[in-house]
Design a protein around this motif. Sequence first.
Motif, PDB file in Angstrom:
ATOM      1  N   ASP A   1     -23.309 -31.666  33.587  1.00  0.00           N
ATOM      2  CA  ASP A   1     -23.293 -30.172  34.134  1.00  0.00           C
ATOM      3  C   ASP A   1     -24.043 -29.353  33.106  1.00  0.00           C
ATOM      4  OD1 ASP A   1     -20.569 -27.594  34.441  1.00  0.00           O
ATOM      5  OD2 ASP A   1     -22.818 -27.750  35.083  1.00  0.00           O
TER       6      ASP A   1
ATOM      7  N   GLY B   1     -17.110 -24.405  36.348  1.00  0.00           N
ATOM      8  CA  GLY B   1     -16.647 -25.557  37.074  1.00  0.00           C
ATOM      9  C   GLY B   1     -16.550 -26.819  36.539  1.00  0.00           C
TER      10      GLY B   1
ATOM     11  N   ARG C   1     -13.189 -28.837  36.575  1.00  0.00           N
ATOM     12  CA  ARG C   1     -12.720 -29.169  37.813  1.00  0.00           C
ATOM     13  C   ARG C   1     -13.743 -30.228  38.787  1.00  0.00           C
ATOM     14  NH1 ARG C   1     -12.706 -23.876  40.528  1.00  0.00           N
ATOM     15  NH2 ARG C   1     -14.342 -23.153  39.071  1.00  0.00           N
TER      16      ARG C   1
ATOM     17  N   LEU D   1     -16.734 -29.654  39.286  1.00  0.00           N
ATOM     18  CA  LEU D   1     -17.609 -28.855  40.161  1.00  0.00           C
ATOM     19  C   LEU D   1     -18.910 -28.579  39.670  1.00  0.00           C
ATOM     20  CD1 LEU D   1     -14.850 -26.252  41.546  1.00  0.00           C
ATOM     21  CD2 LEU D   1     -15.862 -28.464  42.490  1.00  0.00           C
ATOM     22  N   TYR D   2     -20.063 -28.331  40.447  1.00  0.00           N
ATOM     23  CA  TYR D   2     -21.350 -27.951  40.286  1.00  0.00           C
ATOM     24  C   TYR D   2     -22.128 -28.812  39.322  1.00  0.00           C
ATOM     25  CZ  TYR D   2     -18.507 -24.024  42.058  1.00  0.00           C
ATOM     26  OH  TYR D   2     -17.795 -23.145  42.825  1.00  0.00           O
ATOM     27  N   TYR D   3     -21.815 -30.289  39.199  1.00  0.00           N
ATOM     28  CA  TYR D   3     -22.685 -31.049  38.428  1.00  0.00           C
ATOM     29  C   TYR D   3     -24.076 -31.310  38.809  1.00  0.00           C
ATOM     30  CZ  TYR D   3     -18.527 -32.085  35.284  1.00  0.00           C
ATOM     31  OH  TYR D   3     -17.760 -31.768  34.434  1.00  0.00           O
TER      32      TYR D   3
END
Length: 125
Positions: free
Chosen positions: A99, A105, A108, A110-112
């Motif tokens: 990321d 995120g 959690r 998210l959004y890698y």
Amino acid sequence: QVQLVESGGGLVQAGDSLRLSCAASGRTFTNYALGWFRQAPGKEREFLAAIRWSDASAVYADSVKGRFTISRDNAKNTVYLQMNSLKPEDTAVYICAADHPIGTGWARGLYYDYWGQGTQVTVSS
């Protein structure tokens, strides 16, 4: 661009340990996080753990907390996933992701932005 290469997968027996590695290369950066995910056949990708590169702050999914440990080697730009007490249900392709730049995120899963190809882990009973 960031390249991620995983290694260390294999076939083990239930109760064994395994350490996965993910080597990052490409851009020079500090403000990022590296995470581990896995995907078993017929199942959705699952977030396992992540580490913030700046201070090595780590987070874990409940499913692996206490069994898996994520760590990093600054000099080698490498992140590790130490997996202990492996179970047959841990069988999956394990994937490293970055990321960058780090967002809200990361902890959690998210959004890698960048993903490796994955390494297969098979745990026999």
